[in-house]
Motif scaffolding. Structure first.
Motif, short mmCIF file in Angstrom:
data_model
loop_
_atom_site.label_atom_id
_atom_site.label_comp_id
_atom_site.label_asym_id
_atom_site.label_seq_id
_atom_site.Cartn_x
_atom_site.Cartn_y
_atom_site.Cartn_z
N ALA A 22 0.84 -1.21 0.00
CA ALA A 22 0.00 0.00 0.00
C ALA A 22 0.86 1.25 0.00
O ALA A 22 0.62 2.19 -0.77
N CYS A 25 2.47 1.70 -3.47
CA CYS A 25 1.51 2.16 -4.49
C CYS A 25 1.12 3.61 -4.27
O CYS A 25 1.06 4.40 -5.22
N LEU A 26 0.84 3.98 -3.02
CA LEU A 26 0.43 5.35 -2.75
C LEU A 26 1.58 6.34 -2.99
O LEU A 26 1.35 7.45 -3.49
N GLY A 110 -3.52 0.82 -4.02
CA GLY A 110 -2.91 1.20 -2.75
C GLY A 110 -3.92 1.31 -1.63
O GLY A 110 -3.67 0.84 -0.51
#
Length: 131
Positions: A22, A25-26, A110
């Protein structure tokens, strides 16, 4: 090891993996946003002239215009009201197609991974309390 301890360990492993994915991705979605900026939807008007076509749009409190290439003009569906996107930081930049959806997909993945990490953490916490 009883079943609750096994589930607790599995939930913790899944939680840490999901949290790492996460955050990656973020962070990637954030970096893409910084590099590309934000594109906002607007309505534009195409004006055909003898020496080519011009597109005009209203953005950030002012009217803007630029020439259309022949290839862009061929893709215009409705000259009187064409859907377009301008860059928020640079309203003089306009594109006639939607911005790529990659950033949105990465952000959604994410957020889903973050939710999985939160659920796994909650399961682990409940199992610790139960005992």
């Amino acid at each position: 090891m009883d079943a609750s301890e096994v589930v607790s360990v599995v939930a913790e492993v899944i939680g840490w993996i999901a949290l790492g994915a996460a955050l990656a991705c973020l962070l990637l979605a954030f970096l893409i946003r910084l590099a590309d900026g934000r594109w906002l939807r607007t309505d534009a008007v195409v004006i055909d002239q003898e020496h080519g076509s011009t597109i005009r749009w209203f953005a950030e409190g002012a009217f803007h215009q630029r020439r259309l290439s022949d290839e862009e003009r061929a893709h215009v569906e409705r000259p009187d009201e064409e859907r377009a996107f301008y860059k928020q930081r640079e309203p003089d930049r306009l594109r006639l197609h939607e911005p790529p959806q990659g950033r949105r997909i990465i952000r959604i993945v994410g957020l889903v991974m973050l939710a999985i990490a939160a659920i796994a953490g909650l399961i682990g916490f409940v199992l610790v309390l139960v005992g």
